[in-house]
Motif scaffolding. Structure first.
Motif, PDB file in Angstrom:
ATOM      1  N   VAL A  71       0.707  -1.131   0.114  1.00  0.00           N
ATOM      2  CA  VAL A  71      -0.155  -0.135  -0.015  1.00  0.00           C
ATOM      3  C   VAL A  71       0.944   1.200   0.068  1.00  0.00           C
ATOM      4  N   LEU A  72       1.899   1.490   0.920  1.00  0.00           N
ATOM      5  CA  LEU A  72       2.738   2.323   0.968  1.00  0.00           C
ATOM      6  C   LEU A  72       3.538   2.600  -0.475  1.00  0.00           C
ATOM      7  N   ALA A  73       4.022   1.541  -1.078  1.00  0.00           N
ATOM      8  CA  ALA A  73       4.751   1.727  -2.266  1.00  0.00           C
ATOM      9  C   ALA A  73       3.781   2.167  -3.541  1.00  0.00           C
ATOM     10  N   GLY A  74       2.442   1.695  -3.372  1.00  0.00           N
ATOM     11  CA  GLY A  74       1.653   2.210  -4.169  1.00  0.00           C
ATOM     12  C   GLY A  74       1.387   3.755  -4.306  1.00  0.00           C
ATOM     13  N   LEU A  75       1.028   4.149  -2.851  1.00  0.00           N
ATOM     14  CA  LEU A  75       0.981   5.568  -2.628  1.00  0.00           C
ATOM     15  C   LEU A  75       2.065   6.425  -3.004  1.00  0.00           C
ATOM     16  N   LEU A  76       3.180   6.099  -2.860  1.00  0.00           N
ATOM     17  CA  LEU A  76       4.349   6.566  -3.176  1.00  0.00           C
ATOM     18  C   LEU A  76       4.490   6.789  -4.691  1.00  0.00           C
ATOM     19  N   ALA A  77       4.429   5.774  -5.474  1.00  0.00           N
ATOM     20  CA  ALA A  77       4.387   5.555  -6.743  1.00  0.00           C
ATOM     21  C   ALA A  77       3.398   6.547  -7.683  1.00  0.00           C
ATOM     22  N   ALA A  78       2.032   6.358  -7.016  1.00  0.00           N
ATOM     23  CA  ALA A  78       0.876   7.210  -7.577  1.00  0.00           C
ATOM     24  C   ALA A  78       1.301   8.612  -7.297  1.00  0.00           C
ATOM     25  N   ARG A  79       2.079   9.216  -6.384  1.00  0.00           N
ATOM     26  CA  ARG A  79       2.462  10.439  -6.196  1.00  0.00           C
ATOM     27  C   ARG A  79       3.602  10.663  -7.121  1.00  0.00           C
ATOM     28  N   GLY A  80       4.290   9.884  -7.633  1.00  0.00           N
ATOM     29  CA  GLY A  80       5.538  10.012  -8.262  1.00  0.00           C
ATOM     30  C   GLY A  80       6.612  10.428  -7.399  1.00  0.00           C
ATOM     31  N   ALA A  81       6.778   9.983  -6.231  1.00  0.00           N
ATOM     32  CA  ALA A  81       7.604  10.383  -5.340  1.00  0.00           C
ATOM     33  C   ALA A  81       9.019   9.610  -5.427  1.00  0.00           C
ATOM     34  N   ARG A  82      10.068  10.178  -5.809  1.00  0.00           N
ATOM     35  CA  ARG A  82      11.397   9.832  -6.062  1.00  0.00           C
ATOM     36  C   ARG A  82      12.222   9.645  -4.868  1.00  0.00           C
ATOM     37  N   THR A  83      11.798  10.597  -3.786  1.00  0.00           N
ATOM     38  CA  THR A  83      12.445  10.548  -2.403  1.00  0.00           C
ATOM     39  C   THR A  83      11.483  10.377  -1.505  1.00  0.00           C
ATOM     40  N   VAL A  84      11.699   9.823  -0.290  1.00  0.00           N
ATOM     41  CA  VAL A  84      10.842   9.750   1.006  1.00  0.00           C
ATOM     42  C   VAL A  84      11.772   9.933   2.162  1.00  0.00           C
ATOM     43  N   LEU A  85      11.131  10.764   2.955  1.00  0.00           N
ATOM     44  CA  LEU A  85      12.006  11.001   4.353  1.00  0.00           C
ATOM     45  C   LEU A  85      11.390  10.113   5.364  1.00  0.00           C
ATOM     46  N   VAL A  86      12.364   9.395   5.821  1.00  0.00           N
ATOM     47  CA  VAL A  86      12.242   8.268   6.928  1.00  0.00           C
ATOM     48  C   VAL A  86      12.659   8.723   8.176  1.00  0.00           C
ATOM     49  N   PRO A  87      11.636   8.413   9.141  1.00  0.00           N
ATOM     50  CA  PRO A  87      12.307   8.723  10.594  1.00  0.00           C
ATOM     51  C   PRO A  87      13.084   7.592  10.859  1.00  0.00           C
ATOM     52  N   PRO A  88      14.101   7.925  11.960  1.00  0.00           N
ATOM     53  CA  PRO A  88      15.018   6.824  12.340  1.00  0.00           C
ATOM     54  C   PRO A  88      14.512   5.561  12.829  1.00  0.00           C
ATOM     55  N   GLY A  89      13.286   5.727  13.522  1.00  0.00           N
ATOM     56  CA  GLY A  89      12.659   4.459  14.245  1.00  0.00           C
ATOM     57  C   GLY A  89      11.604   3.698  13.231  1.00  0.00           C
ATOM     58  N   LEU A  90      11.387   4.351  11.819  1.00  0.00           N
ATOM     59  CA  LEU A  90      10.153   3.698  11.288  1.00  0.00           C
ATOM     60  C   LEU A  90      10.697   2.282  11.001  1.00  0.00           C
ATOM     61  N   ASP A  91       9.724   1.198  10.908  1.00  0.00           N
ATOM     62  CA  ASP A  91       9.923  -0.189  10.692  1.00  0.00           C
ATOM     63  C   ASP A  91      10.181  -0.209   9.172  1.00  0.00           C
ATOM     64  N   PRO A  92      11.481  -0.813   9.039  1.00  0.00           N
ATOM     65  CA  PRO A  92      12.186  -0.799   7.522  1.00  0.00           C
ATOM     66  C   PRO A  92      11.301  -1.573   6.709  1.00  0.00           C
ATOM     67  N   GLY A  93      10.491  -2.737   7.120  1.00  0.00           N
ATOM     68  CA  GLY A  93       9.731  -3.334   6.399  1.00  0.00           C
ATOM     69  C   GLY A  93       8.335  -2.596   5.874  1.00  0.00           C
ATOM     70  N   TRP A  94       8.216  -1.594   6.421  1.00  0.00           N
ATOM     71  CA  TRP A  94       6.913  -0.701   5.871  1.00  0.00           C
ATOM     72  C   TRP A  94       7.273  -0.243   4.420  1.00  0.00           C
ATOM     73  N   LEU A  95       8.618   0.142   4.111  1.00  0.00           N
ATOM     74  CA  LEU A  95       9.061   0.643   2.816  1.00  0.00           C
ATOM     75  C   LEU A  95       9.697  -0.292   1.922  1.00  0.00           C
ATOM     76  N   ALA A  96       9.597  -1.674   2.306  1.00  0.00           N
ATOM     77  CA  ALA A  96      10.632  -2.475   1.630  1.00  0.00           C
ATOM     78  C   ALA A  96      10.124  -2.841   0.138  1.00  0.00           C
ATOM     79  N   ALA A  97       8.883  -2.367  -0.192  1.00  0.00           N
ATOM     80  CA  ALA A  97       8.377  -2.636  -1.456  1.00  0.00           C
ATOM     81  C   ALA A  97       8.571  -1.381  -2.247  1.00  0.00           C
ATOM     82  N   SER A  98       8.879  -0.249  -1.889  1.00  0.00           N
ATOM     83  CA  SER A  98       9.305   0.960  -2.529  1.00  0.00           C
ATOM     84  C   SER A  98      10.361   1.422  -3.132  1.00  0.00           C
ATOM     85  N   ASP A  99      10.393   1.547  -4.228  1.00  0.00           N
ATOM     86  CA  ASP A  99      11.890   1.876  -4.974  1.00  0.00           C
ATOM     87  C   ASP A  99      12.448   3.364  -4.612  1.00  0.00           C
ATOM     88  N   ALA A 100      11.465   4.224  -3.862  1.00  0.00           N
ATOM     89  CA  ALA A 100      11.950   5.635  -3.597  1.00  0.00           C
ATOM     90  C   ALA A 100      13.279   5.597  -2.890  1.00  0.00           C
TER      91      ALA A 100
END
Length: 216
Positions: A71-100
């Motif tokens: 879902v997160l990968a789809g939202l970022l792709a739909a936005r055309g996001a090439r970069t995503v800011l990530v807090p240090p404690g964010l679960d790394p698995g949440w963005l595992a499917a995103s290429d941003a």
């Protein structure tokens, strides 16, 4: 000495000669107000949150924990996001499917650097159903306050029903008042004297909220 300590010191000196209040503050202020409006099941409370978030023009999505990375990968792709800011404690698995490209939350980042980031993904401390409000407290999965105020696209993940409370009084019981609390009700918006709505002035123009539970 910090500015805060200097100001508080002046306040203490100004109040030094005054007599103490006969009744403690905790007892002097009546707190017989409603703590929430009506009784609801946890499921109905989550539904109310989703309704009020949408009423504030946030984009609401529902998914399970297993579906969240896609879902997160789809939202970022739909936005055309090439970069995503990530807090240090964010679960790394949440963005595992995103290429941003991941951008770290760094203390030395300038407003101009943050403004060039396409999206930011965070968790939250709580969400208030009756007001459609997200509360961030600067925890590791949320990062510094400014990372959710400068980038134009904020995706916030809420675990339901655990992080959802019915009302503001119930939220205050669970929040630490010493932390930097940010209360977010929809994307940034303001209106001038002619009531022309302008979005993106004080924060992100687009707020997307992902409600993550055991079922959709």
């Amino acid at each position: 000495m910090s500015s805060r300590e200097r100001v508080l010191g002046r306040v203490r000196r100004a109040l030094a000669g005054l007599p103490a209040d006969p009744v403690p503050y905790e007892e002097a202020v009546a707190r017989a107000y409603l703590r929430q409006h009506g009784e609801r099941s946890p499921e109905r409370t989550v539904e109310l949150l989703a309704e009020n978030l949408a009423d504030y023009r946030a984009l609401v999505h529902r998914c399970t924990a297993g579906e969240l990375p896609a879902v997160l990968a789809g939202l970022l792709a739909a936005r055309g996001a090439r970069t995503v800011l990530v807090p240090p404690g964010l679960d790394p698995g949440w963005l595992a499917a995103s290429d941003a490209e991941r951008v770290a939350d760094r203390a030395e980042s300038t407003p101009a650097e943050l403004d060039r980031v396409d999206s930011v993904v965070t968790g939250c401390a709580l969400a208030v159903a009756e007001t459609g409000t997200l509360v961030l407290d600067g925890s590791a999965d949320q990062g510094r306050r400014r990372i959710t105020l400068v980038p134009d696209h904020h995706v916030c993940v809420v675990r339901v029903p655990d992080q959802v409370v019915a009302s503001v009084p119930l939220a205050l019981e669970r929040l630490d008042p010493t932390r930097p609390l940010t209360w977010i009700s929809g994307p940034s918006a303001t209106s001038d004297i002619e009531l022309d709505r302008v979005e993106g002035v004080h924060g992100p123009r687009t707020l997307e909220v992902v409600l993550v539970g055991e079922s959709r």
